[in-house]
Design a protein around this motif. Structure first.
Motif, PDB file in Angstrom:
ATOM      1  N   SER A  91       0.841  -1.186   0.000  1.00 36.57           N
ATOM      2  CA  SER A  91       0.000   0.000   0.000  1.00 36.57           C
ATOM      3  C   SER A  91       0.884   1.247   0.000  1.00 36.57           C
ATOM      4  N   GLY A  92       0.674   2.155  -0.953  1.00 36.39           N
ATOM      5  CA  GLY A  92       1.449   3.384  -0.996  1.00 36.39           C
ATOM      6  C   GLY A  92       1.267   4.217   0.255  1.00 36.39           C
ATOM      7  N   LYS A  93       0.032   4.244   0.767  1.00 34.73           N
ATOM      8  CA  LYS A  93      -0.243   5.026   1.979  1.00 34.73           C
ATOM      9  C   LYS A  93       0.509   4.464   3.173  1.00 34.73           C
ATOM     10  N   SER A  94       0.595   3.159   3.273  1.00 36.00           N
ATOM     11  CA  SER A  94       1.363   2.528   4.354  1.00 36.00           C
ATOM     12  C   SER A  94       2.857   2.744   4.160  1.00 36.00           C
ATOM     13  N   PHE A  95       3.309   2.598   2.908  1.00 33.60           N
ATOM     14  CA  PHE A  95       4.730   2.680   2.595  1.00 33.60           C
ATOM     15  C   PHE A  95       5.307   4.049   2.965  1.00 33.60           C
ATOM     16  N   ARG A  96       4.555   5.108   2.648  1.00 32.99           N
ATOM     17  CA  ARG A  96       5.058   6.465   2.888  1.00 32.99           C
ATOM     18  C   ARG A  96       5.187   6.806   4.373  1.00 32.99           C
ATOM     19  N   LYS A  97       4.493   6.065   5.220  1.00 31.17           N
ATOM     20  CA  LYS A  97       4.559   6.315   6.660  1.00 31.17           C
ATOM     21  C   LYS A  97       5.803   5.699   7.304  1.00 31.17           C
ATOM     22  N   LEU A  98       6.490   4.834   6.555  1.00 26.35           N
ATOM     23  CA  LEU A  98       7.618   4.099   7.125  1.00 26.35           C
ATOM     24  C   LEU A  98       8.904   4.908   7.031  1.00 26.35           C
ATOM     25  N   PRO A  99       9.838   4.662   7.941  1.00 29.52           N
ATOM     26  CA  PRO A  99      11.140   5.340   7.856  1.00 29.52           C
ATOM     27  C   PRO A  99      11.881   4.931   6.592  1.00 29.52           C
ATOM     28  N   ALA A 100      12.755   5.809   6.138  1.00 32.29           N
ATOM     29  CA  ALA A 100      13.444   5.604   4.863  1.00 32.29           C
ATOM     30  C   ALA A 100      14.244   4.308   4.832  1.00 32.29           C
ATOM     31  N   ASP A 101      14.873   3.956   5.949  1.00 32.56           N
ATOM     32  CA  ASP A 101      15.678   2.732   5.945  1.00 32.56           C
ATOM     33  C   ASP A 101      14.809   1.479   5.871  1.00 32.56           C
ATOM     34  N   LEU A 102      13.584   1.537   6.413  1.00 28.41           N
ATOM     35  CA  LEU A 102      12.670   0.401   6.296  1.00 28.41           C
ATOM     36  C   LEU A 102      12.127   0.326   4.865  1.00 28.41           C
ATOM     37  N   GLN A 103      11.845   1.460   4.260  1.00 26.03           N
ATOM     38  CA  GLN A 103      11.409   1.473   2.861  1.00 26.03           C
ATOM     39  C   GLN A 103      12.469   0.817   1.963  1.00 26.03           C
ATOM     40  N   ALA A 104      13.728   1.169   2.206  1.00 28.99           N
ATOM     41  CA  ALA A 104      14.823   0.607   1.404  1.00 28.99           C
ATOM     42  C   ALA A 104      14.932  -0.897   1.607  1.00 28.99           C
ATOM     43  N   ALA A 105      14.762  -1.341   2.861  1.00 29.84           N
ATOM     44  CA  ALA A 105      14.822  -2.776   3.161  1.00 29.84           C
ATOM     45  C   ALA A 105      13.686  -3.521   2.478  1.00 29.84           C
ATOM     46  N   ILE A 106      12.501  -2.924   2.454  1.00 32.13           N
ATOM     47  CA  ILE A 106      11.339  -3.544   1.816  1.00 32.13           C
ATOM     48  C   ILE A 106      11.560  -3.685   0.310  1.00 32.13           C
ATOM     49  N   MET A 107      12.101  -2.663  -0.323  1.00 32.34           N
ATOM     50  CA  MET A 107      12.337  -2.728  -1.772  1.00 32.34           C
ATOM     51  C   MET A 107      13.388  -3.778  -2.116  1.00 32.34           C
ATOM     52  N   LYS A 108      14.443  -3.860  -1.317  1.00 29.99           N
ATOM     53  CA  LYS A 108      15.484  -4.863  -1.554  1.00 29.99           C
ATOM     54  C   LYS A 108      14.941  -6.266  -1.302  1.00 29.99           C
ATOM     55  N   ALA A 109      14.208  -6.419  -0.196  1.00 28.16           N
ATOM     56  CA  ALA A 109      13.629  -7.723   0.152  1.00 28.16           C
ATOM     57  C   ALA A 109      12.592  -8.154  -0.872  1.00 28.16           C
ATOM     58  N   GLY A 110      11.800  -7.200  -1.381  1.00 24.82           N
ATOM     59  CA  GLY A 110      10.768  -7.527  -2.358  1.00 24.82           C
ATOM     60  C   GLY A 110      11.344  -8.087  -3.638  1.00 24.82           C
ATOM     61  N   LYS A 111      12.430  -7.476  -4.105  1.00 31.09           N
ATOM     62  CA  LYS A 111      13.064  -7.951  -5.330  1.00 31.09           C
ATOM     63  C   LYS A 111      13.600  -9.369  -5.146  1.00 31.09           C
ATOM     64  N   GLU A 112      14.254  -9.619  -4.010  1.00 29.54           N
ATOM     65  CA  GLU A 112      14.827 -10.947  -3.762  1.00 29.54           C
ATOM     66  C   GLU A 112      13.743 -11.983  -3.466  1.00 29.54           C
ATOM     67  N   ALA A 113      12.709 -11.589  -2.742  1.00 28.28           N
ATOM     68  CA  ALA A 113      11.603 -12.517  -2.455  1.00 28.28           C
ATOM     69  C   ALA A 113      10.864 -12.874  -3.741  1.00 28.28           C
ATOM     70  N   GLY A 114      10.759 -11.895  -4.662  1.00 21.52           N
ATOM     71  CA  GLY A 114      10.132 -12.179  -5.948  1.00 21.52           C
ATOM     72  C   GLY A 114      10.898 -13.232  -6.727  1.00 21.52           C
TER      73      GLY A 114
END
Length: 331
Positions: free
Chosen positions: A246-269
């Motif tokens: 969710s974009g609304k959820s994502f924007r509420k997160l700290p920048a380092d957690l956002q970065a971790a989610i994007m890295k994890a998402g690519k590898e989990a995919g």
């Protein structure tokens, strides 16, 4: 239960759960809720568990993943609404066609007969070629793609044997809600109908439709073979299943957690694609060996590719994606 009532129920439960979580957890803890229509053995669920593990590996803060299984929070159509509104769930895996009402171009990545084979599919998903569709989804639906799972090969599942164009003619079948899905199957002579996923089993049982199209994991998990035991190997789709946030959820997160989610998402995919493409043939064989399904080839499948090309071209032109479609075809 109507969607509005379901939304109210989910929101109320979410608020109550958040209140209890706030009392039980440290103030610094972040809880992210996911949803799966399936049990713990399904590749979607395993991929989302991997996503959580990788995020925890890359993020140094305190984050917890609350993944609800077995359709506890509804079906994919509901998930899209929740993600768009920023309520109830933060992440899941979705079929692109289920997001069509917010982002009309997104079903292109899920269009039947788009990929030549698994190598072609994996090459496209490992590149940035789908970035225009990702931007549309973010802009119009406020849903962020963090990775690409999928890999199941979708075939026809029916309550009678269908092995050629003559037997396919007039076959009433369930398709996903995006118009391109119905247009493609109409072009090859079937009689497609968009029916809610959680109503398909009963619709086949009642004779409303004679089958659907799906991959082996879902046939096995939801026991569609009980009402539609014939599998015809059309291999019309190699699934693309974005891991979405969710974009609304994502924007509420700290920048380092956002970065971790994007890295994890690519590898989990990548993990999910390898897992599902490997397990797909295994699950189909398991059902065939158990006598649950009868598998047959579709005669002159190459003819289907010719029949659907004008429909694909027209759809791509209608959404301004002619160049994107050609880039995928020639990748």
């Amino acid at each position: 239960m109507t969607l509005d009532k379901n939304l109210k129920k989910i929101v109320k439960a979410t608020l109550i759960g958040a209140a209890f979580a706030a009392l039980a957890s440290p103030a610094s803890a972040t809880t992210l809720r996911g949803a799966s229509m399936f049990d713990g053995n399904h590749t979607f669920t395993k991929t989302m568990v991997k996503f959580g593990e990788l995020t925890n590996q890359y993020y140094k803060g305190d984050v917890e993943f609350d993944l609800r299984l077995n359709g506890e929070l509804g079906v994919e159509k509901d998930y899209v609404t929740y993600l768009n509104q920023g309520i109830a769930i933060d992440y899941t895996i979705l079929a692109p066609s289920n997001m069509a009402r917010f982002a009309p171009s997104i079903p292109l990545m899920d269009m039947p007969f788009l990929f030549r084979d698994l190598d072609h599919w994996n090459t496209v998903l490992s590149s940035n070629i789908l970035s225009p569709l990702e931007k549309e989804l973010s802009d119009k639906a406020d849903i962020v793609i963090v990775g690409y799972a999928g890999g199941g090969t979708r075939n026809l599942i029916s309550n009678k044997k269908i092995s050629n164009l003559q037997e396919l003619s007039g076959h009433k079948m369930r398709v996903m809600g995006a118009p391109i899905q119905a247009q493609v199957f109409d072009a090859i002579g079937a009689a497609p109908s968009a029916i809610a996923y959680n109503e398909v089993y009963n619709a086949i049982q009642a004779g409303v439709v004679g089958g659907l199209e799906n991959e082996a994991a879902s046939i096995q998990n939801l026991k569609f073979y009980e009402v539609a035991p014939y599998v015809t190997k059309t291999a019309h789709t190699i699934t693309v299943r974005p891991i979405v946030f969710s974009g609304k959820s994502f924007r509420k997160l700290p920048a380092d957690l956002q970065a971790a989610i994007m890295k994890a998402g690519k590898e989990a995919g990548a993990f999910g694609r390898e897992l599902e493409s490997r397990e797909d043939a295994i699950k189909l064989k398991q059902m065939a060996d158990a006598g649950q399904v009868k598998v047959s080839d579709f005669a002159n499948r190459e003819q289907l590719l010719v029949m659907v090309k004008p429909v694909q071209d027209k759809f791509a032109a209608s959404i301004g994606a002619t160049e994107l479609l050609e880039a995928i075809r020639t990748k």
